[in-house]
Design a protein around this motif. Structure first.
Motif, PDB file in Angstrom:
ATOM      1  N   VAL A 154      -0.362  -7.414  -5.033  1.00  0.00           N
ATOM      2  CA  VAL A 154       0.966  -7.306  -5.636  1.00  0.00           C
ATOM      3  C   VAL A 154       0.934  -6.231  -6.719  1.00  0.00           C
ATOM      4  CG1 VAL A 154       2.715  -8.482  -7.018  1.00  0.00           C
ATOM      5  CG2 VAL A 154       1.595  -9.672  -5.134  1.00  0.00           C
ATOM      6  N   TYR A 156       6.699  -5.151  -6.090  1.00  0.00           N
ATOM      7  CA  TYR A 156       6.819  -6.525  -5.597  1.00  0.00           C
ATOM      8  C   TYR A 156       6.903  -7.519  -6.747  1.00  0.00           C
ATOM      9  CZ  TYR A 156       6.009  -5.242  -0.720  1.00  0.00           C
ATOM     10  OH  TYR A 156       6.136  -4.722   0.540  1.00  0.00           O
ATOM     11  N   GLU A 182      10.502  -7.442  -8.037  1.00  0.00           N
ATOM     12  CA  GLU A 182      11.492  -7.886  -7.056  1.00  0.00           C
ATOM     13  C   GLU A 182      11.377  -9.367  -6.726  1.00  0.00           C
ATOM     14  OE1 GLU A 182      14.092  -5.859  -5.753  1.00  0.00           O
ATOM     15  OE2 GLU A 182      13.408  -4.916  -7.605  1.00  0.00           O
ATOM     16  N   VAL A 183      10.161  -9.863  -6.588  1.00  0.00           N
ATOM     17  CA  VAL A 183      10.023 -11.276  -6.221  1.00  0.00           C
ATOM     18  C   VAL A 183      10.477 -12.176  -7.370  1.00  0.00           C
ATOM     19  CG1 VAL A 183       7.628 -11.719  -6.957  1.00  0.00           C
ATOM     20  CG2 VAL A 183       8.521 -12.841  -4.924  1.00  0.00           C
ATOM     21  N   ARG A 223      14.269 -12.258  -7.239  1.00  0.00           N
ATOM     22  CA  ARG A 223      14.740 -13.100  -6.147  1.00  0.00           C
ATOM     23  C   ARG A 223      14.558 -14.587  -6.471  1.00  0.00           C
ATOM     24  NH1 ARG A 223      14.900 -10.723  -0.744  1.00  0.00           N
ATOM     25  NH2 ARG A 223      13.795 -12.574   0.027  1.00  0.00           N
ATOM     26  N   ILE A 272       7.781 -18.494  -4.521  1.00  0.00           N
ATOM     27  CA  ILE A 272       7.445 -17.097  -4.817  1.00  0.00           C
ATOM     28  C   ILE A 272       6.364 -16.613  -3.858  1.00  0.00           C
ATOM     29  CG2 ILE A 272       6.294 -15.635  -6.525  1.00  0.00           C
ATOM     30  CD1 ILE A 272       7.874 -17.154  -8.681  1.00  0.00           C
ATOM     31  N   ASP A 309       7.831 -16.061  -0.455  1.00  0.00           N
ATOM     32  CA  ASP A 309       8.657 -14.848  -0.467  1.00  0.00           C
ATOM     33  C   ASP A 309       7.783 -13.605  -0.426  1.00  0.00           C
ATOM     34  OD1 ASP A 309      11.239 -13.804  -0.377  1.00  0.00           O
ATOM     35  OD2 ASP A 309      11.367 -13.582  -2.551  1.00  0.00           O
ATOM     36  N   LEU A 310       6.675 -13.614  -1.171  1.00  0.00           N
ATOM     37  CA  LEU A 310       5.752 -12.479  -1.134  1.00  0.00           C
ATOM     38  C   LEU A 310       5.197 -12.258   0.273  1.00  0.00           C
ATOM     39  CD1 LEU A 310       3.684 -12.888  -4.424  1.00  0.00           C
ATOM     40  CD2 LEU A 310       5.135 -10.941  -3.818  1.00  0.00           C
ATOM     41  N   LEU A 319       8.090 -10.663   2.323  1.00  0.00           N
ATOM     42  CA  LEU A 319       8.428  -9.299   1.905  1.00  0.00           C
ATOM     43  C   LEU A 319       7.302  -8.322   2.211  1.00  0.00           C
ATOM     44  CD1 LEU A 319      10.085 -10.004  -1.573  1.00  0.00           C
ATOM     45  CD2 LEU A 319      11.252  -9.313   0.533  1.00  0.00           C
ATOM     46  N   THR A 378      13.803  -5.215  -0.471  1.00  0.00           N
ATOM     47  CA  THR A 378      13.822  -6.575  -0.997  1.00  0.00           C
ATOM     48  C   THR A 378      15.216  -7.166  -1.126  1.00  0.00           C
ATOM     49  OG1 THR A 378      13.920  -5.810  -3.295  1.00  0.00           O
ATOM     50  CG2 THR A 378      11.719  -6.133  -2.332  1.00  0.00           C
TER      51      THR A 378
END
Length: 267
Positions: free
Chosen positions: A159, A163, A166-167, A170, A190, A193-194, A197, A209
């Motif tokens: 990461v 990222y 953005e994560v 989100r 999270i 989501d990572l 993405l 994203t």
């Protein structure tokens, strides 16, 4: 600095082009001449990526370890090699293709045990199918800001700044919030989501994203124009209106890196 999806994509591409045949390995610049001589003419049997670390596996338990750092590039050209241009640290070449490495932080030959020791220092990688629990326990037990923890490669490998920003947007989490104050189900969200993405980024070669309802076509706005490419919510959008609430995106620094967040959406 390239993020983990770029390194995994590079590992896949190098494997597709060079694996299974002897590869000419040279160092036109000269700084990797001794290492290149060790693997020159040896078949490439595997490639591996863990976070931002790339490993090229040659026969006889020899691995070339590459970390691109801030300025490194590894360009694959599916054409017969011509004269190298610029300071090429390492060139891999086959009759119909070549790949030139420039400006890496690390380029060295390792054995299996040293490769394993590097992996042991890294946290779980969302693109390797790793168990996230060690990372989530460390984040959930730490007073440090979650925005700093997500960038710590010993916590989560791969990461980077984009990222991370953005994560957290989100998830609606302020990057300054202590890791231990974030509920466990949110931390698991999270991570999930990572995985999604970064898997998409590895497939497409860019970071996107924003959700469908916030795409340029859906909102009637112009596409993002940036060297990094991709549609994002907050990264490098300091002072511009949030796509969701129109509040100006805030910017600052965390652990000596730029950070971006929406003060309204990430309370």
């Amino acid at each position: 600095m390239p993020e983990g999806h770029t390194i995994h994509r590079l590992a896949r591409s190098l494997r597709a082009v060079f694996a299974g045949e002897p590869v000419s390995v040279t160092s036109p610049q000269g700084r990797f001449a001794d290492g290149a001589a060790v693997v020159d003419g040896v078949p490439l049997r595997a490639t591996d990526a863990h976070g931002k670390h790339l490993f090229l596996g040659f026969e006889d338990d020899r691995w070339v370890h590459v970390h691109l750092g801030l300025y490194g590039r590894f360009d694959i050209v599916e054409q017969p090699p011509g004269p190298p241009r610029g300071a090429v640290r390492m060139r891999m070449a086959a009759p119909s293709a070549h790949a030139d490495l420039r400006g890496p932080t690390a380029c060295e030959v390792l054995d299996e045990s040293v490769k394993a020791s590097i992996g042991a220092r890294l946290g779980p990688d969302p693109l390797r199918g790793d168990d996230p629990e060690p990372a989530l326990r460390r984040i959930g037990g730490s007073r440090s800001p979650i925005g700093v923890l997500l960038m710590d490669q010993s916590v989560v490998a791969g990461v980077g700044n984009v990222y991370r920003a953005e994560v957290l947007f989100r998830a609606g989490i302020d990057p300054a919030r202590p890791g231990r104050s974030v509920p466990g189900d949110v931390l698991h969200g999270i991570w999930t989501d990572l995985v999604g993405l970064m898997t998409a980024g590895e497939r497409t070669g860019r970071i996107d994203t924003v959700r469908p309802e916030h795409e340029p076509e859906a909102m009637g706005r112009e596409p993002r124009v940036d060297d990094h490419g991709g549609e994002v919510y907050v990264y490098r959008r300091g002072g511009r209106p949030c796509h969701v609430c129109a509040t100006p995106v805030a910017s600052g620094t965390a652990a000596a890196r730029n950070t971006f967040w929406c003060p309204h959406c990430q309370r």
